[in-house]
Design a protein around this motif. Structure first.
Motif, PDB file in Angstrom:
ATOM      1  N   GLU A   1      43.753  68.357  48.959  1.00 41.53           N
ATOM      2  CA  GLU A   1      42.520  69.115  49.176  1.00 41.53           C
ATOM      3  C   GLU A   1      42.069  69.058  50.627  1.00 41.53           C
ATOM      4  O   GLU A   1      41.469  69.996  51.146  1.00 41.53           O
ATOM      5  N   GLU A   2      42.353  67.928  51.306  1.00 46.78           N
ATOM      6  CA  GLU A   2      41.863  67.797  52.684  1.00 46.78           C
ATOM      7  C   GLU A   2      42.726  66.801  53.454  1.00 46.78           C
ATOM      8  O   GLU A   2      43.160  65.785  52.905  1.00 46.78           O
ATOM      9  N   LEU A   3      43.004  67.116  54.708  1.00 48.53           N
ATOM     10  CA  LEU A   3      43.672  66.208  55.633  1.00 48.53           C
ATOM     11  C   LEU A   3      42.625  65.710  56.614  1.00 48.53           C
ATOM     12  O   LEU A   3      41.975  66.497  57.297  1.00 48.53           O
ATOM     13  N   HIS A   4      42.464  64.413  56.701  1.00 48.55           N
ATOM     14  CA  HIS A   4      41.419  63.840  57.546  1.00 48.55           C
ATOM     15  C   HIS A   4      42.019  63.466  58.907  1.00 48.55           C
ATOM     16  O   HIS A   4      42.668  62.433  59.049  1.00 48.55           O
ATOM     17  N   GLY A   5      41.825  64.293  59.899  1.00 45.73           N
ATOM     18  CA  GLY A   5      42.317  63.977  61.235  1.00 45.73           C
ATOM     19  C   GLY A   5      43.406  64.907  61.699  1.00 45.73           C
ATOM     20  O   GLY A   5      44.149  65.484  60.900  1.00 45.73           O
TER      21      GLY A   5
ATOM     22  N   TRP B   1      51.568  65.401  60.215  1.00 49.75           N
ATOM     23  CA  TRP B   1      51.414  65.534  58.774  1.00 49.75           C
ATOM     24  C   TRP B   1      52.728  66.021  58.178  1.00 49.75           C
ATOM     25  O   TRP B   1      53.398  66.878  58.762  1.00 49.75           O
ATOM     26  N   LEU B   2      53.094  65.496  57.028  1.00 50.68           N
ATOM     27  CA  LEU B   2      54.282  65.937  56.309  1.00 50.68           C
ATOM     28  C   LEU B   2      53.916  66.848  55.144  1.00 50.68           C
ATOM     29  O   LEU B   2      54.792  67.330  54.427  1.00 50.68           O
ATOM     30  N   VAL B   3      52.596  67.057  54.959  1.00 54.61           N
ATOM     31  CA  VAL B   3      52.107  67.964  53.917  1.00 54.61           C
ATOM     32  C   VAL B   3      50.998  68.812  54.504  1.00 54.61           C
ATOM     33  O   VAL B   3      50.534  68.561  55.614  1.00 54.61           O
ATOM     34  N   LYS B   4      50.555  69.804  53.744  1.00 54.69           N
ATOM     35  CA  LYS B   4      49.430  70.640  54.169  1.00 54.69           C
ATOM     36  C   LYS B   4      48.482  70.837  53.000  1.00 54.69           C
ATOM     37  O   LYS B   4      48.819  70.551  51.845  1.00 54.69           O
ATOM     38  N   VAL B   5      47.285  71.295  53.302  1.00 52.77           N
ATOM     39  CA  VAL B   5      46.305  71.541  52.258  1.00 52.77           C
ATOM     40  C   VAL B   5      46.875  72.537  51.250  1.00 52.77           C
ATOM     41  O   VAL B   5      47.440  73.567  51.622  1.00 52.77           O
TER      42      VAL B   5
ATOM     43  N   ILE C   1      42.717  75.088  64.850  1.00 51.15           N
ATOM     44  CA  ILE C   1      41.282  75.196  64.578  1.00 51.15           C
ATOM     45  C   ILE C   1      40.957  74.477  63.267  1.00 51.15           C
ATOM     46  O   ILE C   1      41.597  74.721  62.247  1.00 51.15           O
ATOM     47  N   ASP C   2      39.955  73.583  63.301  1.00 50.98           N
ATOM     48  CA  ASP C   2      39.518  72.880  62.108  1.00 50.98           C
ATOM     49  C   ASP C   2      38.514  73.757  61.358  1.00 50.98           C
ATOM     50  O   ASP C   2      37.399  73.994  61.844  1.00 50.98           O
ATOM     51  N   LEU C   3      38.897  74.237  60.185  1.00 46.11           N
ATOM     52  CA  LEU C   3      38.042  75.139  59.422  1.00 46.11           C
ATOM     53  C   LEU C   3      36.742  74.479  58.981  1.00 46.11           C
ATOM     54  O   LEU C   3      35.749  75.161  58.718  1.00 46.11           O
ATOM     55  N   HIS C   4      36.734  73.153  58.906  1.00 48.77           N
ATOM     56  CA  HIS C   4      35.516  72.451  58.512  1.00 48.77           C
ATOM     57  C   HIS C   4      34.417  72.600  59.569  1.00 48.77           C
ATOM     58  O   HIS C   4      33.235  72.375  59.292  1.00 48.77           O
ATOM     59  N   GLU C   5      34.800  72.942  60.789  1.00 45.21           N
ATOM     60  CA  GLU C   5      33.823  73.046  61.870  1.00 45.21           C
ATOM     61  C   GLU C   5      33.306  74.470  62.058  1.00 45.21           C
ATOM     62  O   GLU C   5      32.471  74.719  62.925  1.00 45.21           O
ATOM     63  N   LEU C   6      33.801  75.423  61.242  1.00 41.39           N
ATOM     64  CA  LEU C   6      33.397  76.812  61.396  1.00 41.39           C
ATOM     65  C   LEU C   6      32.298  77.179  60.400  1.00 41.39           C
ATOM     66  O   LEU C   6      32.256  76.672  59.281  1.00 41.39           O
TER      67      LEU C   6
ATOM     68  N   LEU D   1      42.619  59.201  54.988  1.00 44.07           N
ATOM     69  CA  LEU D   1      43.768  59.967  55.483  1.00 44.07           C
ATOM     70  C   LEU D   1      43.844  61.328  54.787  1.00 44.07           C
ATOM     71  O   LEU D   1      43.859  62.359  55.438  1.00 44.07           O
ATOM     72  N   ILE D   2      43.912  61.319  53.450  1.00 49.17           N
ATOM     73  CA  ILE D   2      43.980  62.567  52.705  1.00 49.17           C
ATOM     74  C   ILE D   2      43.086  62.477  51.474  1.00 49.17           C
ATOM     75  O   ILE D   2      42.780  61.381  50.993  1.00 49.17           O
ATOM     76  N   THR D   3      42.677  63.632  50.996  1.00 45.32           N
ATOM     77  CA  THR D   3      41.982  63.719  49.715  1.00 45.32           C
ATOM     78  C   THR D   3      42.861  64.512  48.764  1.00 45.32           C
ATOM     79  O   THR D   3      43.316  65.609  49.104  1.00 45.32           O
ATOM     80  N   VAL D   4      43.119  63.943  47.590  1.00 47.14           N
ATOM     81  CA  VAL D   4      44.014  64.541  46.601  1.00 47.14           C
ATOM     82  C   VAL D   4      43.205  64.920  45.375  1.00 47.14           C
ATOM     83  O   VAL D   4      42.507  64.076  44.791  1.00 47.14           O
TER      84      VAL D   4
END
Length: 439
Positions: free
Chosen positions: A56-60, A21-25, A168-173, A72-75
């Motif tokens: 807002e979200e990186l998918h993968g 990734w070249l960007v972050k949430v 760690i994927d925060l979506h899974e916590l 891929l991403i949600t903007v």
């Protein structure tokens, strides 16, 4: 909110591997801002964002394979992010500006938390629940109205960074804080669970050994496997080789170097002789049209050069190599080598070769029976150049020897033609000055 799907990358490619990734949430991006590098079966591609706003979200995760058409991403709306405010009433942008966060101690838990929006104070020692904004359609929402499984509830920069660094994927916590808030202990628990010893897998029946690891093939590796397998299946190949005294070639290379000019490298000199040989024996510079049962020869040479990179073996081609001087070949070889290591080769450079030169001597080996790069019909390998005893004018002398090996498709020519080409190149290595006079 807009979701960017992996676009059709052409050439019939149906998937790509996410390299990094070249960007972050939380980052703000403009249209055409590079957001990710993906690796296809052909090369590494840098993808730009078609939307402007807040990530807002990186998918993968890096290393995963993403099919064409998948997210891929949600903007999110950048205006919604700019409108976030801190307790003092000034604009706050959450992750978009780390200093805008207000960290508060969660009473009784010892965990730091922070909202995407604001934490409202109702007096000393008393705090209300964080108000979450900009996580659904760019509009504000309360913490209890969002599903923690889809959007991770309000977390502090510290907790977010801990999760990111640990992968760690925060979506899974599932958060243990108020209303499912993810706090520090939740991430620490996930890290300890992931690093806990796992049961030893069962012994494999055939070998009686445990498997050490399994690594999925990248799209690039799959393409290499397909090409080499097809080559072995379709081409009736034969190999011929010869030991060559390359002393004069090494001396010529040294004579071209000056204090201000490094001169053409050895590989460029070798390439020059190979191109000359292909113009003399064009049978080896073509392909077999099996559908029409015809042998095709090219009017010109695109010289492929095998190059080892971090992603595997690639064979970029010097286009129209027959029109270049030795210096021109040297410059193009250096450019292609750099592009190969950076993963920046174009589709044309990767697929347009008509013959391949493989300098496997750079790996410290003397010889190799290489696999022809389908649909080409021949490949010439050059082994390492080392000092060895050699008979010169009836006397034993120390000379710089190398081995040339030619693998060719027996459908396009017989052994006599292949041997003549190999002998031409070998003679050029041994007497380069005389060959240059005729080029």
């Amino acid at each position: 909110m807009n979701t960017f799907l992996l676009p059709d990358l052409g050439e019939g490619l149906t998937e790509a591997e996410l390299v990094r990734w070249l960007v972050k949430v939380g980052d703000v991006v403009a249209v055409d801002t590079p957001i990710a590098e993906v690796e296809t079966a052909k090369s590494i591609v840098e993808l730009p964002s078609p939307y402007a706003g807040v990530i807002e979200e990186l998918h993968g995760e890096p290393g995963t394979t993403v099919p064409v058409g998948k997210p891929l991403i949600t903007v999110g709306d950048s205006a919604g992010a700019a409108g976030r405010e801190d307790p003092a009433g000034s604009a706050s942008r959450g992750d978009l500006a780390g200093s805008a966060y207000r960290e508060e101690e969660l009473a009784g838990s010892g965990n730091v938390l922070v909202g995407y929006g604001t934490v409202e104070s109702t007096g000393a020692g008393r705090r209300r629940k964080p108000r979450v904004s900009g996580v659904s359609g760019g509009s504000g929402a309360s913490g209890g109205s969002e599903s923690p499984a889809r959007v991770p509830l309000v977390i502090s920069p510290l907790v977010r960074r801990m999760a990111r660094d640990a992968g760690i994927d925060l979506h899974e916590l599932t958060g243990s804080g108020p209303d499912g808030l993810i706090v520090r202990r939740d991430v620490e628990h996930a890290i300890s669970f992931r690093t806990a010893p796992v049961p030893q897998p069962a012994l494999e029946d055939r070998t009686g050994l445990h498997e050490l690891r399994r690594t999925p093939m990248s799209g690039f590796r799959k393409a290499v496997v397909a090409t080499l397998t097809r080559s072995r299946a379709e081409i009736p190949e034969a190999t011929t080789w010869v030991d060559v005294d390359a002393t004069a070639l090494v001396e010529l290379r040294a004579s071209l170097r000056t204090a201000t000019d490094p001169g053409p490298g050895l590989l460029a000199l070798m390439a020059r002789f190979v191109v000359a040989g292909l113009l003399k024996y064009p049978e080896l510079n073509g392909y077999v049209d099996t559908a029409r049962e015809e042998l095709v020869q090219y009017d010109g040479v695109n010289l492929g050069l095998a190059a080892q990179t971090d992603r595997g073996l690639v064979v970029p081609a010097v286009g129209n190599a027959h029109t270049l001087t030795t210096r021109g070949l040297d410059a193009e070889i250096r450019r292609l080598t750099t592009s190969a290591r950076d993963g920046r080769l174009t589709q044309q450079e990767l697929t347009s070769g008509t013959f391949t030169l493989n300098n496997y001597g750079s790996f410290g080996v003397d010889g190799s029976a290489a696999i022809i790069n389908h649909p080409q019909v021949a490949i010439l390998g050059v082994g390492r150049i080392i000092d060895r005893p050699w008979v010169v004018d009836g006397e034993i002398a120390v000379r710089k020897l190398t081995q040339l090996s030619l693998v060719f498709d027996h459908r396009v020519c017989d052994g006599g033609t292949a041997a003549a080409f190999l002998r031409f190149v070998a003679d050029a290595f041994e007497n380069p000055a005389s060959v240059f006079a005729d080029l």
